[in-house]
Design an enzyme around this catalytic site. Structure first.
Site, PDB file in Angstrom:
ATOM      1  N   GLU A  67       0.659  -1.423  -0.024  1.00 24.94           N
ATOM      2  CA  GLU A  67       0.307   0.206  -0.016  1.00 24.94           C
ATOM      3  C   GLU A  67       0.971   1.323   0.341  1.00 24.94           C
ATOM      4  O   GLU A  67       0.527   2.039  -0.695  1.00 24.94           O
ATOM      5  CB  GLU A  67      -1.312   0.220   1.333  1.00 24.94           C
ATOM      6  CG  GLU A  67      -2.101  -0.912   1.254  1.00 24.94           C
ATOM      7  CD  GLU A  67      -1.867  -2.686   1.139  1.00 24.94           C
ATOM      8  OE1 GLU A  67       0.006  -2.583   1.701  1.00 24.94           O
ATOM      9  OE2 GLU A  67      -2.183  -2.983   1.122  1.00 24.94           O
ATOM     10  N   HIS A  91     -11.486  -5.884   8.190  1.00 24.38           N
ATOM     11  CA  HIS A  91     -11.943  -5.331   7.681  1.00 24.38           C
ATOM     12  C   HIS A  91     -13.064  -4.465   7.552  1.00 24.38           C
ATOM     13  O   HIS A  91     -14.600  -4.499   6.755  1.00 24.38           O
ATOM     14  CB  HIS A  91     -12.956  -7.184   6.521  1.00 24.38           C
ATOM     15  CG  HIS A  91     -11.812  -6.871   6.564  1.00 24.38           C
ATOM     16  ND1 HIS A  91     -10.577  -8.733   7.504  1.00 24.38           N
ATOM     17  CD2 HIS A  91     -10.771  -7.872   5.187  1.00 24.38           C
ATOM     18  CE1 HIS A  91      -9.159  -8.950   6.786  1.00 24.38           C
ATOM     19  NE2 HIS A  91      -9.974  -8.827   4.716  1.00 24.38           N
TER      20      HIS A  91
END
Lengths: 328, 344
Positions: free
Chosen positions: B79, B146
């Site tokens: 990322e 998540h």
């Protein structure tokens, strides 16, 4: 790759200039003209100047705080650099960024860096990625130290650049110390270039105090990148000859290590090599030294007289499309 | 098509304007990407598994086939490098839209966002026009990693714009505006809404929603529910329940968390006299505190009850349904909090 006489002239001038500028800036720092910290590039001249001279004018460079020579080579004027150090509006960051940071100017192909090294690496990779996507024969070059090479982002970026075969050159400035932390405490792999194998890219080691070695390696890497051959990691072995910043007296460095590297001074070495090649004009050298002093006087006088930014502009430029921000 | 292929395709005909199509939230986000990619060859999508696979949520499905591997770029897992590379691409004139598979994973690229992307223009004047799409929020039993709502991390940082889209129309309209914005934009979209929320989405340029503008999604006079993201639907449902009890509740969707539409907030509260701030993110240090302070300082004399916040508790987001349901604000909890404030 043998440098042209023009490259040699520029190399000589900017290495000497960077050295003399550094000396004067330390004096200026001690006189309180430079706020914050001051990070000397003493000993790094052959790397910053040698590597950046390998680039073409359309290429992009993302240097660090011990690469002032690279900024000069790219065309950032000593006046603007001095104004930056003095916190004046005429510096590239207009007094926003700390003295050694924010020296970016994309109009001359320089990306300013942040303290959080090696954050410049992925940005330079993205620049190289854009060149590749746009089919532009341009190259990105960026720098990382032996300390910041321990960061995950260095690994992630090398991996990324390898996967995409980007036109980028990574210069690792292995100067033995990251602040007070010696190389042996950074890694069990003292030759950082060996890491290149893990990314499927060429990695080579050069003597970072030898302009000719740095320039040749960088030129070949730039040429390979431009021809579609992908990234190269070049480890330049050198030594940080002053403390992390000027307040740091480096008591943690064995004196014999300093002495060893003093004997390998990159500028003395360059001039010896030039003499041996019959290319050093002693008369011109004296003239050049005089010119450098004049140019540094000019830059520092300019910075001294340059206005500070107006506090009314404090909020300007936080966003690219507005002057200010905040409601409280 | 393979990863290595993908020659830029020429710009195709854009949708006709003036038409609203019914689509899901997910389709609206995809439509925004497709629309901007067709309109502007500089726009590209970059992320993990966004290409051939079509994204973890299949949101980018079809884009790889249409635009090829050079504009829908599958990347290694990093990322930080994704975001940093997007910054570099933006410097060179491209307009990258980065997909974080889950908003939760944005933490691994945090440094690159808040230190480099956010500060760059202020520090030395080069704009960073990137968008980071962050599929956010709970309700799908995703567990602690998540389901998070990390918008407050970014709203605190000067130089970033933070968007939270609540409807299909806004998801499209705000994302197009975000892509055209010259600043780094963190674009929160709500995976709970991806396939559960449908709505009319204006076509072409008609549907653009400017950043920094809140919207009154339901007019009311008795109380302002100030919210954003997936909680807008819940607040609307709560307001229906309250309407059946003869309460006339206003719902204000902030839409952009930074810059905040402070005028819209103050105007609404000055009219209703009561403010219930709702967000899915946990309470402490959340956007709600900022909105509450704003109201307190600038609309104090209009208040007819305590500024009230309804948010998730200060715990990680739990997995099992009874715990996640207890964690997450919803229409019942909103109606309950609103009732208490209405009766104050």
């Amino acid at each position: 790759m043998d440098p042209t006489p023009e490259v040699l002239r520029r190399a000589h001038y900017w290495m000497r200039f960077a050295r003399a500028f550094d000396d004067r800036c330390i004096t200026m720092y001690k006189q309180g003209k430079i706020a914050g910290g001051y990070f000397s590039q003493l000993g790094h001249e052959a790397i910053s100047v040698g590597a950046s001279l390998a680039l073409g004018s359309a290429d992009i460079i993302a240097p660090m705080h011990r690469d002032v020579g690279a900024y000069f080579v790219r065309g950032l004027t000593p006046r603007r650099v001095a104004a930056q150090y003095y916190g004046r509006a005429a510096g590239p960051s207009g007094g926003r960024d700390a003295n050694m940071h924010g020296l970016g100017d994309l109009s001359i192909g320089i990306v300013g860096f942040v303290s959080h090294l090696p954050q410049s690496l992925p940005v330079a990779a993205g620049i190289a990625h854009a060149f590749k996507l746009k089919r532009e024969p341009r190259v990105a070059m960026t720098f990382v130290g032996d300390g910041s090479a321990s960061e995950g982002l260095a690994h992630e970026t090398l991996n990324w650049a390898g996967v995409f075969q980007l036109p980028i050159v990574f210069i690792v400035e292995n100067n033995q110390y990251a602040y007070s932390t010696p190389l042996a405490r950074q890694t069990r792999v003292p030759d950082l270039a060996r890491r290149a194998d893990g990314y499927g890219i060429p990695g080579l080691i050069v003597d970072g105090n030898d302009f000719f070695a740095v320039f040749t390696a960088a030129s070949e890497a730039v040429e390979r990148a431009r021809a579609g051959g992908g990234p190269t990691l070049i480890e330049c072995k050198t030594m940080r000859m002053r403390g992390h910043a000027i307040h740091d007296n480096m008591a943690y460095v064995p004196p014999e290590l300093i002495a060893e590297w003093q004997a390998r001074d990159p500028i003395i070495r360059f001039e010896e090599q030039m003499r041996a090649r019959g290319q050093l004009d002693e008369g011109a050298l004296e003239e050049m030294i005089g010119q450098i002093e004049t140019d540094i006087d000019d830059a520092l006088a300019f910075a001294d007289q340059a206005p500070y930014p107006d506090p009314a502009t404090l909020r300007f430029g936080v966003y690219a499309d507005s002057a200010g921000g905040g409601v409280a | 098509m393979t990863w290595d292929q993908g020659i830029h395709k020429s710009v195709t005909t854009l949708h006709a304007t003036g038409v609203a199509r019914e689509m899901t939230y997910l389709e609206a986000v995809r439509d925004a990407l497709q629309y901007e990619m067709r309109r502007d060859p500089r726009v590209l999508v970059i992320g993990e598994d966004v290409g051939i696979y079509g994204g973890a949520f299949k949101l980018t499905q079809g884009l790889f086939e249409e635009f090829g591997g050079e504009r829908v770029i599958d990347t290694p897992m990093s990322e930080a490098c994704l975001i940093g590379a997007a910054v570099g691409m933006a410097f060179m004139g491209l307009r990258p839209v980065v997909e974080m598979q889950f908003a939760d994973f944005i933490s691994t690229g945090f440094d690159t966002i808040v230190q480099f992307a956010a500060t760059n223009h202020y520090r030395w004047g080069s704009a960073v026009p990137i968008v980071i799409r962050a599929p956010s929020g709970g309700g799908l039993r995703g567990g602690p990693f998540h389901s998070q709502n990390p918008e407050a991390w970014f709203a605190h940082v000067p130089g970033l714009k933070v968007v939270a889209a609540a409807t299909p129309a806004d998801a499209r309209g705000l994302l197009i505006s975000a892509i055209r914005d010259p600043n780094p934009v963190i674009f929160f979209e709500y995976k709970f809404l991806y396939r559960s929320l449908r709505g009319p989405v204006p076509d072409g340029e008609d549907g653009l929603v400017p950043l920094g503008s809140a919207a009154i999604v339901r007019r009311g006079a008795d109380l302002s529910i100030i919210t954003y993201g997936a909680m807008v639907s819940e607040a609307l449902a709560a307001s229906d329940t309250l309407a059946a009890e003869d309460w006339n509740v206003e719902v204000l969707d902030l839409r952009t968390l930074k810059p905040l539409d402070t005028e819209a907030v103050l105007e609404s509260v000055r009219r209703t006299g009561k403010a219930l701030i709702v967000h899915e993110a946990n309470l402490t240090g959340g956007i709600g505190g900022e909105v509450a302070a704003l109201i307190s300082q600038h609309a104090f004399e209009s208040l007819d009850g305590p500024i009230t916040r309804l948010a998730a508790p200060d715990t990680p987001v739990p997995y099992t349904p009874p715990l996640e349901d207890a964690y997450r604000p919803n229409r019942q909890k909103i109606a309950e909090a609103a009732r208490a404030l209405l009766k104050y």
